[in-house]
Design an enzyme around this catalytic site. Sequence first.
Site, PDB file in Angstrom:
ATOM      1  N   ARG A   1     -34.520   1.599  44.560  1.00 18.42           N
ATOM      2  CA  ARG A   1     -35.395   3.117  44.599  1.00 18.42           C
ATOM      3  C   ARG A   1     -34.427   3.472  46.523  1.00 18.42           C
ATOM      4  NH1 ARG A   1     -41.385   2.357  43.122  1.00 18.42           N
ATOM      5  NH2 ARG A   1     -40.847   4.131  41.381  1.00 18.42           N
TER       6      ARG A   1
ATOM      7  N   GLU B   1     -40.818   1.494  49.304  1.00 17.59           N
ATOM      8  CA  GLU B   1     -38.769   0.811  49.403  1.00 17.59           C
ATOM      9  C   GLU B   1     -38.025   1.882  50.408  1.00 17.59           C
ATOM     10  OE1 GLU B   1     -41.337  -0.523  45.495  1.00 17.59           O
ATOM     11  OE2 GLU B   1     -40.346   1.717  46.791  1.00 17.59           O
TER      12      GLU B   1
ATOM     13  N   LYS C   1     -59.983  -6.690  40.873  1.00 11.57           N
ATOM     14  CA  LYS C   1     -59.223  -8.196  39.788  1.00 11.57           C
ATOM     15  C   LYS C   1     -59.758  -9.510  39.289  1.00 11.57           C
ATOM     16  CE  LYS C   1     -54.755  -6.823  40.947  1.00 11.57           C
ATOM     17  NZ  LYS C   1     -53.307  -7.105  41.460  1.00 11.57           N
TER      18      LYS C   1
END
Length: 612
Positions: A390, A362, A276
């Site tokens: 979700r 979730e 990243k």
Amino acid sequence: MSLLNTINSPSDLRNLSRTQLPALADELRNFVIESVSKTGGHLSSNLGTVELTIALHYVFNTPEDRLVWDVGHQTYPHKILTGRRDQMHSLRQLNGISGFPRRSESEYDTFGTAHSSTSISAALGMALAARTKGESRHAVAIIGDGSMTAGMAFEAMNNAGVYDDINMLVVLNDNDMSISPPVGALNRYLARLMSGKFYAAARNVGKSVLPQPMLELARKFEEHAKGMIVPATMFEEFGFNYIGPIDGHDLESLIPTLQNIKNLKGPQFLHVVTKKGQGYKLAEADPILYHGPGKFNPAEGIKPAATPAKKTYTQVFGEWLCDMAAADEKLIGITPAMREGSGMVEFEQRFPKRYYDVGIAEQHSVTFAAGMATEGLKPVVAIYSTFLQRAYDQLIHDVALQNLDVTFALDRAGLVGADGATHAGNYDLAYLRCIPNMVIMAPADENECRQMLTTAYHYPGPAAVRYPRGAGIGKVTEATLTDLVIGKADLLRQGSKVAILAFGSMVHPALKAAENLDATVVNMRFVKPLDIEMIKDIANRHDNIVTIEEGCTMGGAGSAVAEALTEIGLAKPVLMLGLPDKFVDHGDPALLLAQCGLNAEGIELSIRKRFG
């Protein structure tokens, strides 16, 4: 002339020689940095996918071959290479291009994403659709290691592994990061794959497998290398042919490996390792800070604000969480991979044994909290409003049905601005208030948010506090942990004829509008239970009632008020103001609220138009 300026579609990219691609990657990376520095947006994740994006479009015949980007906050290089380079100045702005893949924006955006772990399911659907229609195109899912922690990704892999005649590839973009650092057993497993000399040997597999005269030798070497690193890999147990890990920034590895995979039938799994922030030292050093920056000077990097900004609701929650944890050792903090976004960094540092990041999961986070609640602990689930969608089944069946003591802190409620419709928390009031046993609150300011969190925590059942993104009105928060009376509204302004029942973030715009209307304003505070006595009193003393909320009007707080009036037998004209029955696009939050008529001027105009 730069190479990048010659690329208006992937077909132009495929006309370049392989030797030109590293230079293109450098130009593309610099363009991303310059572009994001002017508009704000996701940066670290996009810098990490430059070479991978080039390789995928170079090898696969896009858009005929389908690329599905999981989450999609790493798709700026993809957008730039697919004809949207000249639109990047409008990124995430009103009437500009989206920060995520969007089917209506480009034929190269084959599937709209923004929530994680959907790519493999979508790509499998596309691959099987191609098989059904007799088409030979490929479907490629590009998914990060953080997104691989979600159950949906494994459900899709479990399904895909039984089809040995499909043209499907899953690319695991492994950068050891999601938004917050990833957690769990899978992350540790991937870390072991990439350790020491085994990774160094395996990364050369991609270069070795390709030359035709060496194919058999390469296959043997590949099996040998894979056997050393990943005996009976879990991916192969799912029915995928596992290849890798290889260096995701090395085009000389990526392109030959992808070309080889393209000729294979059945579900393929390519494990690439990226970094990243690659190529921008500041983002490499702090990929979390540079995950989603605002505007900044690339030469200087992100600088702290010259004057302290007003406290955000997220900060209010983070401070409250630490204070309540200090007061009650039963408090447990839970987040599904949003430590920074939900304001839990200090809590983790101060109370590490009571902090749980469950990864991008979730559903699991909610049932995990329910399990803790059955044992007498008091879990607080910090979750974005849009992400709680979700886990709706778990919220109903595992928490509310059993009336368990779980507190939900719902960040990013209402419109969120630049992230757009996928991240807006527009539906929580409607989908929560229909659930038995729930208590639902919406604060008008920062101090009330702290009071409501305390109230929710002390309520012996499921309770939710929903608060918006960003700062409030600048209200100072009290140090005490004070409860509110559940179901009690607050009369803020006494007027005549028209009464405005305002919820949460709409209280202060309503007060401004009321000055010109001489209207009564009530801060309703509670969506469930409603203050029925207040509603009855207001209805008896006013000709017209207005409800206003930063949420969908269909089934929302205004609907609750109308239902209450019907229940108590009072017939009054009711004007319900809120978000319209459509997905609200990305843009500046203030502009979006004004477009929806939810600023002071819009509220006044709507009331005058309806009631004169």
